[in-house]
Design an enzyme around this catalytic site. Structure first.
Site, PDB file in Angstrom:
ATOM      1  N   ASN A 239       0.848  -1.193   0.000  1.00 32.14           N
ATOM      2  CA  ASN A 239       0.000   0.000   0.000  1.00 32.14           C
ATOM      3  C   ASN A 239       0.881   1.240   0.000  1.00 32.14           C
ATOM      4  O   ASN A 239       2.108   1.139   0.081  1.00 32.14           O
ATOM      5  CB  ASN A 239      -0.970  -0.024   1.190  1.00 32.14           C
ATOM      6  N   ARG A 240       0.251   2.385  -0.089  1.00 29.57           N
ATOM      7  CA  ARG A 240       1.013   3.616  -0.324  1.00 29.57           C
ATOM      8  C   ARG A 240       1.283   4.433   0.934  1.00 29.57           C
ATOM      9  O   ARG A 240       1.600   5.618   0.846  1.00 29.57           O
ATOM     10  CB  ARG A 240       0.286   4.471  -1.371  1.00 29.57           C
TER      11      ARG A 240
END
Ligand code: CTP
Length: 439
Positions: A239-240
């Protein structure tokens, strides 16, 4: 932090906070007054970079090196970078009583590097030069950044001196680990000057009275970043999450005197000064490190974004495209819920556990409804809720949130820096720590 026009340290708001009415005489320059003490260690050269960051961000800096420090970096360098004359003894400009005035009028005294000798003198109140006199007269926050060989740092005398100084409210920043002056490595390096600057900025942002460091003697654990679950040797599910909020929490806790362990999942940020950083990749690794560190922690803040699922198996070889053009099916299994585990099986009774939640609200309830349900489900004491219905802002320097307490507390934190939110979170943690728990 490079100087920017919006740097909070240069704004009039900050200056007001830095020079409260009735504070030390002379603290009226409009710019926070910083005394940069430099003791006689090879890391003195790194203090030039700290000086530069302080002056470029609008601080009025007086450099006070010891005579030994001048063996490493000469007075002309300090004078040129600070724009002021530089003295080491108390016999220059005696009519201005510098041995008293410099300390009295400072908003912050930071000594980098602080040698074992300087720590010993400060702990025992010796005052045989301008820097040690300044430390005795300062009534503002004092930050000491030790740098020395590991053996000296670990010596019983130095341990006792550090403990004495910390018990008096002095912020002694843990040295970093790594290459020392010779070929040896170990704990004792001066932290990166850019990160030492961040410590100074955090401390100054809290005001200039010699406030008690309210996390002194506490061990806190912060997780940050986003975990990655490998699929094959070159691919992962991830994820970011940038890790910025977790890093801001770690920095803020250092400035409040805590011993900080930061468990970082794939974060591309420099290690904050004074923090023990443990790097992990997957949710399973994050879980093991958080559980291990939580055993001795007064507070754990789960700011990380752990992947909830991982591939059931990791391919040893790179997954290739099929000749018939069909796409592979990736089977997933659930990862452990770390926040739930550490909240419901507290290794340290009375410790405070904080979770984060990014919510959008849906047909079943509003952002706050879902957040309250999550707080109860996870079993933590505080939940920091971000409303991301307008789209999540990854990597942004700012944040806004609502902090919910399991005790029913609701605290709105308006849009502001991640550092400001971090301090609100620590305020709420401090309010819930049991006094008797301090080690
Ligand atoms: N968290 C955790 N372990 C996980 C997933 C999340 O400890 N496997 C923690 C996060 O660090 C955060 C909190 O739980 O502090 C909430 O994360 P979130 O992803 O919102 O929780 P989920 O339980 O995954 O809820 P949802 O089903 O809404 O995604």
């Amino acid at each position: 932090m490079p100087a920017t026009p919006s740097d909070p340290l240069t704004t009039s708001d900050h200056t007001e906070a830095a020079t409260p009415t009735g504070s030390r005489p002379g603290a009226v320059s409009g710019r926070p007054r910083v005394v940069l003490g430099v003791a006689g260690g090879i890391a003195a050269y790194k203090a030039c970079e700290l000086l530069r960051r302080l002056t470029e961000s609008g601080h009025d800096v007086t450099v006070v090196p010891t005579a030994s420090a001048l063996e490493f970096v000469g007075a002309p360098t300090w004078a040129a970078l600070s724009g002021k004359p530089v003295h080491t003894d108390v016999w220059s400009d005696v009519h201005q009583v510098p041995h008293v005035r410099i300390g009295q009028t400072a908003d912050l005294v930071v000594v980098a590097p602080a040698t074992a000798d300087l720590l010993a003198k400060a702990a025992h109140g010796l005052a045989d030069d301008l820097l040690t006199n300044t430390l005795l007269t300062a009534r503002c926050p004092v930050v000491l950044a030790p740098a020395m060989h590991t053996e000296m740092w670990e010596h019983a005398a130095t341990r006792a001196n550090v403990a004495t100084l910390r018990s008096r409210g002095v912020l002694v920043v843990e040295p970093a680990e790594g290459r020392l002056t010779g070929a040896d490595t170990g704990k004792g390096r001066l932290p990166d000057p850019a990160e030492l600057y961040e410590v100074c900025a955090e401390v100054l942002s809290r005001g200039t009275a010699l406030a008690p460091a309210d996390l002194a003697g506490r061990h806190v654990v912060v997780s940050a970043g986003g975990t990655r679950e490998p699929l094959d040797p070159v691919r992962y599910l991830g994820n970011r999450s940038s890790g910025r909020q977790g890093y801001a929490l770690a920095r803020a806790a250092v400035a409040r005197g805590a011993e900080v362990t930061l468990i970082a999942a794939n974060v591309d940020l420099p290690d904050p000064a004074g923090v023990t950083v443990v790097r992990v990749e997957t949710t399973a690794q994050l879980r093991d490190e958080v559980v291990r560190a939580a055993a001795a922690a007064d507070a754990v803040v789960m700011a990380a974004a752990p992947a909830d699922f991982r591939p059931t198996g990791v391919s040893d070889a790179k997954i290739k495209k099929a000749a018939d053009g069909s796409a592979p099916t990736i089977e997933l299994e659930q990862n452990p819920d770390i926040l739930h585990e550490i909240s419901t099986h507290r290794a340290r009774p009375g410790s405070v556990v904080v979770g984060f939640a990014a919510e959008t609200g849906d047909a079943t309830g509003s952002v706050l409804d879902l957040a309250r349900a999550k707080l109860a489900r996870k079993g933590c004491d505080l939940l920091v809720v971000n409303d991301v219905s307008g789209g999540a802002v990854f990597g942004s320097p700012d944040n806004e949130a609502v902090v919910l307490g399991a005790d029913g507390a609701v605290r709105d934190v308006p849009h502001g820096t991640k550092s400001a939110l971090a301090h609100v979170i620590w305020d709420e943690v401090v309010a819930r720590l049991e006094p008797g728990l301090a080690p």
